[in-house]
Design an enzyme around this catalytic site. Structure first.
Site, PDB file in Angstrom:
ATOM      1  N   GLY A  58       0.804  -1.211   0.000  1.00  0.00           N
ATOM      2  CA  GLY A  58       0.000   0.000   0.000  1.00  0.00           C
ATOM      3  C   GLY A  58       0.835   1.258   0.000  1.00  0.00           C
ATOM      4  N   ASP A 108       3.169   2.474  -2.068  1.00  0.00           N
ATOM      5  CA  ASP A 108       3.880   2.472  -3.338  1.00  0.00           C
ATOM      6  C   ASP A 108       3.949   3.901  -3.897  1.00  0.00           C
ATOM      7  OD1 ASP A 108       1.073   2.278  -3.485  1.00  0.00           O
ATOM      8  OD2 ASP A 108       1.147   1.534  -5.538  1.00  0.00           O
ATOM      9  N   GLU A 161      -5.637  13.677  -2.895  1.00  0.00           N
ATOM     10  CA  GLU A 161      -5.392  12.410  -2.198  1.00  0.00           C
ATOM     11  C   GLU A 161      -4.305  12.530  -1.147  1.00  0.00           C
ATOM     12  OE1 GLU A 161      -3.752   9.187  -4.405  1.00  0.00           O
ATOM     13  OE2 GLU A 161      -2.231  10.399  -5.404  1.00  0.00           O
TER      14      GLU A 161
END
Length: 435
Positions: free
Chosen positions: A56, A58, A253
């Protein structure tokens, strides 16, 4: 070779191999994918790269070229919590015992023993008392990584840290991750120098991500560091609010939490930051972090947030400590703890399954210092409650080295299986868990 969002993502990795063979990068890719090239070094690279994707995180220099060899602190904290939750579910809904139609049986006591074994492994291999921080453990080299990651706070979220470890972490290490706009993924020193040949990674300094914030707040609150959790939450919520107000409702994000901005160049860009692609509904975990974060703030903090009062200005005027140390002793927090925040819609921890609660239940304060009970090798768990039982027959716990989780054996992108070793123990080996 795995497909990538960015078609040229691996070109700088492939280029030296292509040059050595006297072909172009595109030609080399085709030959490699057709399994016409045998290149173990490149195979290893893709094994670790796939493990990074599964983690997760990355990508990050924390995991690059070694992820398949790492037992990460975040993965093992998650597994500890899962094991505790499964035990709770068995106790609450099945009377502590469950049998599948095929005849396989399991008990709550079995899962509590697993969680306790994992907790001991985490403490043995990942906790660094001198540095006051949890680190990933390299099972191939047999040593801790030196990368300082904010996911060390997940041990507080999972409840597998002792109160003494939690206090040590807060006092020695939280200041390493607290920056103007919230908690940064890792330290600048751990990331290392950045250049054209070594570009920044999105899960490294100076970036901050919603899941890291939420889990850190949750863990700090549970261990009594309420003011620290609130301070971190205010910083993060201010960063979100300021971007939303100044840039016509943008909700990206991730953020550069050092410079408190969503505008930066990094791999994969910043979803939701492009004006043409701003989603009206916001970004999932960013929205969630805002809603959850509000439950940590006092009414005074909410009013300050509404007037866009910068964090350091607010903390200075309100006489808050801003060096990541607590403004109070956790022993002054109403007991029993930990409490999960009811406003966030999360249930209270069930005391019988929580290692922290069991330690706190026997906690004694002597001369202002917490004296923790010692866990002996004779401690066992009763079938019914999962709590230590004094009258149960004594038996040794499972070997604590065997259950620490690392990345899985993986296959190379060309289909060639590659095996990876696990931390060994004297007893049985369990399949390694994916990171």
């Amino acid at each position: 070779m795995p497909p990538e969002t960015e078609s040229t993502h691996f070109d700088h990795i492939i280029a030296p191999f292509a040059e050595r063979l006297g072909v172009s990068v595109e030609e080399y890719k085709a030959l490699y994918n057709a399994d016409e090239i045998n290149e173990p070094e490149l195979d290893d690279f893709f094994v670790h790269d796939r493990a990074v994707r599964e983690s997760g995180h990355d990508t990050s220099y924390r995991l690059e070229l070694r992820c398949a060899n790492l037992a990460t602190i975040d993965l093992n904290c998650l597994l500890y919590k899962y094991e505790v939750d499964i035990a709770d579910a068995l106790d609450e809904h099945f009377g502590g015992y469950f049998k599948w139609s095929g005849g396989r049986e399991t008990t709550a006591a079995e899962w509590r023993m697993r969680s306790e074994t994992r907790r001991q492994s985490i403490n043995k291999h990942m906790w660094n008392e001198a540095k006051g921080l949890y680190f990933d453990y390299d099972v191939v080299l047999g040593e801790q990584s030196v990368y300082e990651t904010v996911t060390a706070t997940w041990a507080l979220w999972a409840g597998c840290a002792t109160p003494a470890q939690a206090r040590r972490l807060v006092e020695a290490s939280c200041r390493k991750f607290e920056v103007s706009g919230g908690l940064v993924s890792g330290t600048e020193e751990s990331r290392g120098e950045i250049s054209l040949q070594r570009p920044n990674r999105q899960w490294d300094f100076p970036f901050g991500w919603a899941p890291h914030q939420i889990m850190a707040w949750y863990g700090l609150y549970n261990y009594g560091y309420v003011d620290v959790a609130r301070r971190f939450a205010y910083r993060w919520l201010f960063t979100i609010t300021q971007a939303f107000v100044d840039f016509n409702g943008v909700v990206p994000e991730k953020f550069d939490v050092v410079n408190m901005t969503h505008r930066f160049e990094v791999e994969y860009g910043n979803v939701g930051a492009d004006f043409k692609k701003v989603a009206r509904e916001g970004f999932g975990w960013m929205n969630a972090s805002y809603q959850v974060g509000l439950t940590y703030l006092t009414s005074h903090m909410r009013r300050a947030l509404g007037t866009l009062t910068p964090p350091d200005v607010f903390f200075r005027k309100a006489n808050w400590k801003v060096d990541a140390t607590p403004s109070h002793s956790p022993t002054s927090t109403p007991v029993p703890i930990p409490f999960f925040i009811s406003e966030a819609g999360t249930p209270r921890a069930r005391p019988q399954s929580n290692a922290l609660f069991n330690a706190l239940r026997s906690l004694k304060i002597r001369n202002g210092a917490a004296v923790l009970p010692q866990i002996s090798s004779d401690t066992v768990y009763s079938e019914s409650s999962g709590t230590p039982s004094d009258d149960a027959p004594s038996r040794d716990p499972p070997d604590s080295d065997a259950d620490i989780a690392t990345a899985p054996p993986a296959a190379s992108s060309a289909g060639r299986p590659v095996t990876r070793s696990m931390a060994s123990g004297d007893d049985k080996q369990e399949p390694a868990s994916s990171d």
